[in-house]
Enzyme design. Structure first.
Site, PDB file in Angstrom:
ATOM      1  N   ASP A   1       0.844  -1.195   0.000  1.00 18.06           N
ATOM      2  CA  ASP A   1       0.000   0.000   0.000  1.00 18.06           C
ATOM      3  C   ASP A   1       0.888   1.259   0.000  1.00 18.06           C
ATOM      4  OD1 ASP A   1      -2.186   1.687   0.063  1.00 18.06           O
ATOM      5  OD2 ASP A   1      -2.491   1.524   2.232  1.00 18.06           O
TER       6      ASP A   1
ATOM      7  N   HIS B   1      -2.185   0.268  11.834  1.00 11.05           N
ATOM      8  CA  HIS B   1      -2.076  -1.145  11.457  1.00 11.05           C
ATOM      9  C   HIS B   1      -0.629  -1.521  11.149  1.00 11.05           C
ATOM     10  CE1 HIS B   1      -3.502   1.391   8.021  1.00 11.05           C
ATOM     11  NE2 HIS B   1      -2.307   1.047   7.586  1.00 11.05           N
TER      12      HIS B   1
ATOM     13  N   GLN C   1      -3.286  -5.464   5.770  1.00  9.60           N
ATOM     14  CA  GLN C   1      -3.029  -4.442   6.804  1.00  9.60           C
ATOM     15  C   GLN C   1      -3.894  -4.756   8.019  1.00  9.60           C
ATOM     16  OE1 GLN C   1      -3.855  -1.446   3.757  1.00  9.60           O
ATOM     17  NE2 GLN C   1      -2.027  -0.322   4.365  1.00  9.60           N
TER      18      GLN C   1
ATOM     19  N   ARG D   1       4.005  12.596  10.670  1.00 11.95           N
ATOM     20  CA  ARG D   1       2.672  12.449  10.080  1.00 11.95           C
ATOM     21  C   ARG D   1       2.042  11.195  10.665  1.00 11.95           C
ATOM     22  NH1 ARG D   1       0.203   9.533   6.024  1.00 11.95           N
ATOM     23  NH2 ARG D   1      -1.165  10.596   4.560  1.00 11.95           N
TER      24      ARG D   1
ATOM     25  N   ASP E   1      -0.385   8.599  10.548  1.00  7.21           N
ATOM     26  CA  ASP E   1      -1.251   8.082   9.484  1.00  7.21           C
ATOM     27  C   ASP E   1      -2.566   7.540  10.055  1.00  7.21           C
ATOM     28  OD1 ASP E   1      -1.544   7.208   6.641  1.00  7.21           O
ATOM     29  OD2 ASP E   1      -1.671   5.230   7.585  1.00  7.21           O
TER      30      ASP E   1
ATOM     31  N   GLU F   1      -3.215  12.781  10.174  1.00  7.32           N
ATOM     32  CA  GLU F   1      -3.755  12.607   8.816  1.00  7.32           C
ATOM     33  C   GLU F   1      -5.192  12.100   8.912  1.00  7.32           C
ATOM     34  OE1 GLU F   1      -4.666  10.268   5.134  1.00  7.32           O
ATOM     35  OE2 GLU F   1      -4.078   9.302   7.005  1.00  7.32           O
TER      36      GLU F   1
ATOM     37  N   HIS G   1      -0.715  11.904  -2.422  1.00  8.44           N
ATOM     38  CA  HIS G   1      -0.658  10.562  -3.010  1.00  8.44           C
ATOM     39  C   HIS G   1      -2.020   9.872  -2.995  1.00  8.44           C
ATOM     40  CE1 HIS G   1      -0.565   9.835   1.238  1.00  8.44           C
ATOM     41  NE2 HIS G   1      -0.822   8.570   1.026  1.00  8.44           N
ATOM     42  N   ASP G   2      -2.956  10.397  -2.194  1.00  4.69           N
ATOM     43  CA  ASP G   2      -4.267   9.764  -2.079  1.00  4.69           C
ATOM     44  C   ASP G   2      -5.267  10.379  -3.058  1.00  4.69           C
ATOM     45  OD1 ASP G   2      -3.785   7.744  -0.242  1.00  4.69           O
ATOM     46  OD2 ASP G   2      -3.962   9.104   1.458  1.00  4.69           O
TER      47      ASP G   2
ATOM     48  N   ARG H   1      -4.798   5.060  -7.635  1.00  9.13           N
ATOM     49  CA  ARG H   1      -4.084   6.206  -7.060  1.00  9.13           C
ATOM     50  C   ARG H   1      -2.662   6.297  -7.624  1.00  9.13           C
ATOM     51  NH1 ARG H   1      -4.696   5.218  -0.748  1.00  9.13           N
ATOM     52  NH2 ARG H   1      -4.272   3.123  -1.481  1.00  9.13           N
TER      53      ARG H   1
END
Ligand code: GLC
Length: 631
Positions: free
Chosen positions: A123, A166, A234, A264, A266, A308, A377-378, A502
């Site tokens: 991912d 995760h 994940q 960051r 996540d 995030e 990136h998302d 993505r």
């Protein structure tokens, strides 16, 4: 005599200890290992301080001295987010690219996940199998340390991720859990059968409904179900277990002591789960983030936190801390609402939905800030509230459908090239993939070799960037956007990526082509030098630093949005025309905040304007913006 680092640490710990204890106990007091883990938490904090280098301790002191306006609120910061391998191959090569960032003006780098993750099920690095080992694809920990040192020498700042929610199913904890080790099964959410998972599913949304439907995965090695909110590989960590918190806190300190300036965090919205809820944004998730903040504040205070959380406008505010914890949770959040609303305004040419959201966004506490951006990136989620769309007179369902069609090539007349991501047939939801340039029409315009369309898309790209530069917060460019990279479709030929579109906006940089940024007349040069200029303007204007000093100008024209930034004697008006037509704005707009400027200097076009009478008009060309200072 100056207090020693040790004494400063003790003072900070003393003032944080009450909060640390309260926050911790409000979650873990009743857990059988709760008190034992609390003692270990205090040891972890002490150890983190002890292991911190003197250089970083000194930097902590310097950063704290910028109080009351934190170092990270500065208008001199400008960031870029990038995948090291796709940008330039490796960490060691990135060191050679620092001149490139300096040329552009970028002094803050977000390096996408670098820690070990399985090649085919990573991912994009957000499935971590070892939180402390740099993946050999990128280089070594030693090289990362050298890069950090060199960046520090150049006054550049570093942001890395902690993937808190995760681990990869190949992490040592997951491997032991698979083998039946109960202690490690308790690090995750394990279930013997579908009874509880089915209960959870009743209220849990799906994050990747196409690629990873459902929120649980059957693990055949131990014949149990495990919670997997994102991809099946994940595994969600179980934060009801204080050991998990301890381990992850220790990992956070590991990153802090690498010299990370902003961490960051996540997907923090997901870290607490409860049946009967969406398992997002729960109060305990906030408590744990506040606890992390207090621990960091004591041992490694130079590291700021970015949460995030890509959530609804009223939810995002809570990530800055609420009540007596206001401004004591995450220092930053992504301004995802503003980002999506800019795409909304660009498609419709109408800024009313954007304006309808601002009363929520203005609630952000003093001392905290946004990461502002147009792309990351998302995917782009249209997560703002229906009433905001209604406020502008549109039907929310039809409006969202229009936006999705507009950006995914299903609306004739739209120059945008993107795709729908995360389509959920059951709910009708979908998000949008695509690079800044392609969504702004550059890909289609270049293909047709249509000079007017190229020119229009270049204007759109710079308009979208400019708004994030002056609205407050650190602008975070996404690599490739500074050099007009359009969608990269090579992911379709890679089995480990073809299920996730993505990747179309995560380009592999071709440095040969990228050298066009230095060739006047090329699109690459126009975008690069435009971005460079935006950064230079921002660095000149202290009033742009985020001091909660933003006032929206009265919307005299629905196609134009305007704001005033003011601090001490400094004033700057910023105007953005989202329409493809020239727009008129009464000069009155500059006089409505107890101000009466006579002359305005535009930093972008480098021209002066005489302020005229209220019944005369200031003309904004299509997709043009102005950064105007009274002179
Ligand atoms: C964050 C990341 C995203 C990833 C997800 C799961 O939202 O930005 O890329 O897929 O977390 O870690």
């Amino acid at each position: 005599m100056k207090p020693s680092f040790e004494n400063l640490f003790k003072q900070r710990l003393r003032s944080s200890l009450g909060d640390i204890s309260n926050l911790y106990n409000s979650v873990y007091a009743l857990h059988p290992q709760g008190q034992q883990c609390f003692s270990q938490l205090l040891e972890t904090i002490e150890r983190a301080f002890t292991l911190r280098s003197d250089v970083l301790k000194q930097r902590d002191v310097e950063k704290l001295q910028t109080e009351p306006v934190h170092w990270f609120l500065s208008n001199e910061l400008c960031g870029m987010s990038l995948y090291v391998d796709r940008f330039c191959g490796s960490i060691s090569e990135l060191k050679n690219k620092l001149d490139y960032f300096e040329k552009l003006g970028v002094n803050f780098l977000h390096l996408m996940p670098l820690f070990q993750s399985p090649e085919n099920e990573s991912d994009g690095g957000y499935a971590v199998s070892d939180f402390r080992k740099v993946d050999k694809r990128f280089g070594t920990l030693e090289e990362l340390k050298q890069l950090e040192e060199e960046m520090r020498r150049r006054n550049m700042y570093l942001m890395l991720d902690i993937v808190l929610n995760h681990t990869s199913d190949r992490h040592a904890w997951a491997l032991k859990a698979k083998q039946g080790n109960k202690q490690y099964q308790d690090y995750f959410y394990f279930f013997d059968d579908r009874t509880e998972p089915d209960e959870f599913e009743k209220s849990m949304p799906e994050i990747f409904p196409e690629a990873a439907p459902g929120n649980f995965t059957f693990i055949k090695e131990c014949s149990k179900w495990v919670m997997t909110v994102f991809h099946h590989y994940q595994w969600d960590l179980n934060y009801t277990n204080p050991k998990v918190f301890l381990e992850m806190m220790d990992n956070i300190f590991f990153y802090a002591n690498l010299g990370v300036d902003v961490l960051r965090v996540d997907a923090p919205a997901f870290i607490w789960k409860e049946k009967g809820t969406a398992c997002q944004n729960l109060p305990q998730a906030h408590t744990l983030l506040q606890l992390i903040k207090q621990c960091v504040q004591a041992a490694t205070p130079g590291m700021a936190l970015l949460g995030e959380a890509i959530v609804a406008p009223h939810e995002i505010m809570k990530y800055f801390g609420a009540g007596d914890k206001e401004a004591k949770e995450c220092d930053f959040a992504y301004n995802a609402t503003q980002m999506a609303l800019q795409w909304d305004a660009l498609a419709t040419g109408d800024t009313r939905v954007m304006m309808a959201a601002q009363h929520e966004l203005l609630k952000k506490p003093f001392g905290t800030s946004w990461i502002t951006y147009t792309r990351c990136h998302d995917d782009i989620g249209l997560g703002y509230d229906d009433y905001m769309i209604g406020h502008a007179g549109y039907n929310p369902v039809a409006h969202r459908k229009f936006l999705k069609d507009y950006y995914s090539g299903n609306y004739s007349g739209s120059p945008a090239r993107g795709a729908l991501f995360g389509v959920n047939e059951k709910t009708g939801d979908a998000r949008i993939s695509g690079s800044l340039a392609s969504l702004c029409g550059l890909e289609a315009a270049l293909e047709k070799n249509d000079a007017a369309a190229i020119d229009e898309s270049v204007k759109k790209i710079l308009l979208m960037q400019a708004m994030g530069f002056f609205i407050g917060g650190i602008p975070m460019l996404f690599y490739g956007d500074e050099s007009a990279h359009t969608n990269d479709y090579t992911y379709l030929h890679d089995e480990s990526k073809d299920y996730d579109n993505r990747w179309m906006h995560r380009p592999v940089i071709d440095w040969e082509k990228n050298s066009d940024v230095d060739k006047p007349g090329t699109v690459e040069h126009i975008i690069f030098s435009g971005t460079q200029k935006l950064i230079q303007i921002r660095k000149k204007l202290g009033v742009i630093a985020d001091k909660k000093n933003l006032t929206w100008l009265r919307p005299h024209n629905i196609h134009v949005t305007g704001l005033l930034r003011a601090w001490d004697n400094e004033r700057v008006y910023c105007l953005f025309n989202f329409s493809r037509h020239p727009q008129r704005l009464t000069w009155k707009v500059f006089k409505e905040n107890a101000l009466s400027p006579r002359r305005l200097y535009d930093y972008w076009s480098e021209t002066f304007f005489e302020v005229k009478k209220d019944n005369e008009y200031f003309i904004l060309p299509p997709y043009m913006f102005f950064i105007l200072e009274p002179r």
